[in-house]
Design a protein around this motif. Structure first.
Motif, PDB file in Angstrom:
ATOM      1  N   ALA A 172       0.858  -1.174   0.000  1.00  0.00           N
ATOM      2  CA  ALA A 172       0.000   0.000   0.000  1.00  0.00           C
ATOM      3  C   ALA A 172       0.900   1.232   0.000  1.00  0.00           C
ATOM      4  N   VAL A 173       0.612   2.170  -0.873  1.00  0.00           N
ATOM      5  CA  VAL A 173       1.440   3.368  -1.018  1.00  0.00           C
ATOM      6  C   VAL A 173       0.575   4.606  -0.838  1.00  0.00           C
ATOM      7  N   ILE A 174       0.987   5.470   0.083  1.00  0.00           N
ATOM      8  CA  ILE A 174       0.321   6.759   0.288  1.00  0.00           C
ATOM      9  C   ILE A 174       1.381   7.848   0.227  1.00  0.00           C
ATOM     10  N   LEU A 175       1.160   8.844  -0.625  1.00  0.00           N
ATOM     11  CA  LEU A 175       2.057   9.991  -0.709  1.00  0.00           C
ATOM     12  C   LEU A 175       1.215  11.250  -0.705  1.00  0.00           C
ATOM     13  N   VAL A 176       1.362  12.043   0.369  1.00  0.00           N
ATOM     14  CA  VAL A 176       0.598  13.279   0.503  1.00  0.00           C
ATOM     15  C   VAL A 176       1.480  14.438   0.040  1.00  0.00           C
ATOM     16  N   PRO A 177       1.068  15.173  -1.003  1.00  0.00           N
ATOM     17  CA  PRO A 177       1.900  16.273  -1.506  1.00  0.00           C
ATOM     18  C   PRO A 177       2.055  17.380  -0.473  1.00  0.00           C
ATOM     19  N   ARG A 178       3.076  18.155  -0.654  1.00  0.00           N
ATOM     20  CA  ARG A 178       3.335  19.258   0.267  1.00  0.00           C
ATOM     21  C   ARG A 178       2.166  20.240   0.294  1.00  0.00           C
ATOM     22  N   GLU A 195      -7.995 -21.054   5.812  1.00  0.00           N
ATOM     23  CA  GLU A 195      -8.975 -22.025   6.276  1.00  0.00           C
ATOM     24  C   GLU A 195      -8.300 -23.336   6.667  1.00  0.00           C
ATOM     25  N   ASP A 196      -7.826 -24.113   5.670  1.00  0.00           N
ATOM     26  CA  ASP A 196      -7.270 -25.435   5.950  1.00  0.00           C
ATOM     27  C   ASP A 196      -5.756 -25.378   6.143  1.00  0.00           C
ATOM     28  N   ALA A 197      -5.011 -25.166   5.057  1.00  0.00           N
ATOM     29  CA  ALA A 197      -3.554 -25.106   5.154  1.00  0.00           C
ATOM     30  C   ALA A 197      -3.117 -23.797   5.814  1.00  0.00           C
ATOM     31  N   ALA A 198      -2.078 -23.880   6.651  1.00  0.00           N
ATOM     32  CA  ALA A 198      -1.531 -22.682   7.294  1.00  0.00           C
ATOM     33  C   ALA A 198      -0.864 -21.802   6.243  1.00  0.00           C
ATOM     34  N   GLN A 199      -1.133 -20.488   6.298  1.00  0.00           N
ATOM     35  CA  GLN A 199      -0.676 -19.571   5.262  1.00  0.00           C
ATOM     36  C   GLN A 199       0.226 -18.482   5.825  1.00  0.00           C
ATOM     37  N   LEU A 200       1.140 -18.011   4.971  1.00  0.00           N
ATOM     38  CA  LEU A 200       2.040 -16.908   5.295  1.00  0.00           C
ATOM     39  C   LEU A 200       1.752 -15.748   4.360  1.00  0.00           C
ATOM     40  N   SER A 201       1.536 -14.563   4.920  1.00  0.00           N
ATOM     41  CA  SER A 201       1.409 -13.348   4.111  1.00  0.00           C
ATOM     42  C   SER A 201       2.257 -12.256   4.733  1.00  0.00           C
ATOM     43  N   GLN A 202       2.783 -11.369   3.879  1.00  0.00           N
ATOM     44  CA  GLN A 202       3.709 -10.341   4.349  1.00  0.00           C
ATOM     45  C   GLN A 202       3.356  -8.983   3.735  1.00  0.00           C
ATOM     46  N   PRO A 203       2.304  -8.347   4.270  1.00  0.00           N
ATOM     47  CA  PRO A 203       1.876  -7.048   3.745  1.00  0.00           C
ATOM     48  C   PRO A 203       2.933  -5.971   3.971  1.00  0.00           C
ATOM     49  N   ARG A 204       2.832  -4.936   3.164  1.00  0.00           N
ATOM     50  CA  ARG A 204       3.780  -3.827   3.247  1.00  0.00           C
ATOM     51  C   ARG A 204       3.024  -2.512   3.079  1.00  0.00           C
ATOM     52  N   CYS A 205       3.445  -1.479   3.818  1.00  0.00           N
ATOM     53  CA  CYS A 205       2.887  -0.127   3.678  1.00  0.00           C
ATOM     54  C   CYS A 205       4.031   0.867   3.564  1.00  0.00           C
ATOM     55  N   LEU A 206       3.846   1.849   2.706  1.00  0.00           N
ATOM     56  CA  LEU A 206       4.773   2.973   2.606  1.00  0.00           C
ATOM     57  C   LEU A 206       3.951   4.252   2.631  1.00  0.00           C
ATOM     58  N   VAL A 207       4.175   5.083   3.652  1.00  0.00           N
ATOM     59  CA  VAL A 207       3.412   6.317   3.833  1.00  0.00           C
ATOM     60  C   VAL A 207       4.392   7.480   3.899  1.00  0.00           C
ATOM     61  N   ILE A 208       4.182   8.473   3.038  1.00  0.00           N
ATOM     62  CA  ILE A 208       5.062   9.647   2.974  1.00  0.00           C
ATOM     63  C   ILE A 208       4.209  10.898   3.074  1.00  0.00           C
ATOM     64  N   ALA A 209       4.488  11.727   4.066  1.00  0.00           N
ATOM     65  CA  ALA A 209       3.817  13.013   4.216  1.00  0.00           C
ATOM     66  C   ALA A 209       4.842  14.107   3.942  1.00  0.00           C
ATOM     67  N   GLU A 210       4.690  14.781   2.814  1.00  0.00           N
ATOM     68  CA  GLU A 210       5.637  15.836   2.469  1.00  0.00           C
ATOM     69  C   GLU A 210       5.395  17.064   3.348  1.00  0.00           C
ATOM     70  N   SER A 211       6.251  18.045   3.230  1.00  0.00           N
ATOM     71  CA  SER A 211       6.255  19.179   4.147  1.00  0.00           C
ATOM     72  C   SER A 211       4.897  19.884   4.191  1.00  0.00           C
TER      73      SER A 211
END
Length: 455
Positions: A172-178, A195-211
């Protein structure tokens, strides 16, 4: 306390192993990483560097100081597979988790993969970037801007952070302009469907708030399945000069899940960061929250609430590192622990000589609802500057019998009195969330707490 996988009936066919080499187990998790698509080939160098780091590490044990209260043996007993990339999830399935305030500002990821059909971002301002990495790859200028931020936060070498960086294929990418103040809160919803088989997930977030920008966003982890899964998310947040972010993080995974998350925040001069972190789910969870104040006159406000029962283990490790003068921080973390559950809090504040005139306050408050409930709390200040105001403290208690009696004397039965006191204890943190509908959801959860006191 060691959690036995046999106490989790949802393990099913996921498999139970005997004693296992921790480095080999980490390598097995690393080998589950999916290949990058052609559009995301620019991530390969980032992933390769993290892969090299992971290959030098192992799953932590209780012999390590940072993990001495959190035993990962239960995690090592489960054989994980890569999470289903395209499960059948409908909008109606996630309706209980949706927020009216963010009806048109929502990013949804299912098992770590972007779900555009469940998201709602069409009506956001055109200069506000709210998207995923696959879309970013189509804009070379934006991609080059994000490369300066992605996977560059301090602390990237930590084992689970490195594992995520070596494996992620989207974010997920969020970039707020200045100079932009975004009035509408953004909802990042991460859904697991095991549900049945054990699962692995590795979410990622990048949040940038400019000046001079302002942003409110919610990072929300939920489950639609009843099976065992392991979520290993990483969120990187960057605040430039005079930027302001209000961040709410909710972990309400299924109680058969494992959750080890990282939030890394860098603040420059005059920026203000507020985080309210709520931990409710997972049989074993940990949140590593790291704040780096990189400029003068930065402000950090942290509020945390852990509410667990049964055999749950929930660990919060926070660190606030000052580097410049005139920084301030206020932190309160509360735990409500019932049955045989175990909560851990370790809060560090680092104030070097370069960070004169710092004002740092930290408080850990813990409520035990059962004679067998356990909490380990360790507020920690490391100060070498000589002109600062720094305080810390910790309390561990049970429900006050005098307070219960007082409410009973006003016509409230004992069970309701205990529930009311538990709610009052939690509300100080929940009230910090700036989203009324989310406050109401969490208040309802707190009110269902059994609120008993074993003798």
């Amino acid at each position: 306390m060691t959690i036995q996988v046999s106490t989790v009936p949802e393990v099913g066919n996921s498999g139970v192993q005997g004693t296992i080499d921790r480095a080999a187990y980490l390598t097995a998790l690393l080998n589950l990483r999916p290949a990058l698509t052609e559009n995301l080939a620019w991530l390969q160098l980032i992933r390769d560097q993290a892969t090299s780091r992971v290959q030098e590490l192992a799953i932590p044990s209780t012999r390590e100081e940072e993990w001495r209260f959190t035993d990962l043996s239960a995690l090592l007993q489960v054989n994980f597979a890569i999470a289903n990339r395209s499960p059948a999830v409908r909008l109606a399935d996630i309706q209980p988790f949706l927020l009216p305030e963010a009806a048109n500002s929502r990013l949804v990821f299912v098992n770590g993969n972007y779900a555009p059909e469940l998201s709602a971002i069409a009506h956001l301002p055109s200069d506000l970037v709210v998207t995923n990495l696959e879309t970013v790859s189509q804009d070379s200028a934006l991609r080059d801007r994000l490369t300066n931020y992605l996977a560059t936060q301090p602390g990237f070498e930590e084992v689970f952070t490195a594992l995520n960086t070596a494996s992620f294929t989207d974010a997920a990418v969020i970039l707020v302009p200045r100079n932009q103040a975004i009035a509408t809160p953004l909802h990042l919803l991460f859904v697991s469907t095991a549900e049945d088989a054990a699962q692995l997930s590795q979410p990622r977030c990048l949040v940038i708030a400019e000046s001079n920008s302002t942003l409110t966003f919610i990072e929300d982890y939920v489950s639609l399945g009843q099976g065992v899964y392991f979520t290993n998310p990483v969120t990187e947040i960057w605040l430039e000069g005079n930027a302001q972010i209000n961040h709410t993080r909710i972990q309400r995974d299924h109680t058969a899940a494992f959750h080890i998350g990282k939030t890394a925040v860098s603040q420059t001069r005059d920026s203000r960061y507020t985080c309210t972190a709520i931990s409710l789910g997972a049989v074993l969870s940990r949140h590593n929250l790291e704040i780096y104040q990189m400029g003068e006159q930065t402000e950090t406000t942290l509020s945390g609430l852990t509410m667990i029962a049964g055999e749950q283990v929930a660990d919060t490790h926070s660190a606030i590192a000052y580097t410049k003068p005139h920084g301030t921080s206020q932190q309160i973390h509360k735990c409500i622990v019932d049955h045989r559950a175990h909560a851990i809090f370790n809060g560090k504040v680092f104030v070097p000589k370069s960070a004169q005139l710092t004002d740092a306050r930290q408080l850990s408050k813990n409520l035990l609802l059962s004679a067998k409930a356990r909490v380990d709390t360790k507020p920690q200040l490391e100060i070498t500057a000589d002109n600062v105001k720094c305080t810390h403290g910790a309390t561990v208690s049970q429900l006050d019998t005098d307070e219960v009696f007082y409410l009973q004397s006003r016509g409230i039965d004992e069970y309701s009195a205990r529930k009311l006191l538990v709610y009052a204890f939690a509300y100080e943190v929940i009230s910090q969330i700036p989203i009324p509908s989310l406050q109401n959801q969490l208040t309802a959860i707190v009110r269902t707490q059994k609120a008993r006191q074993d003798n």
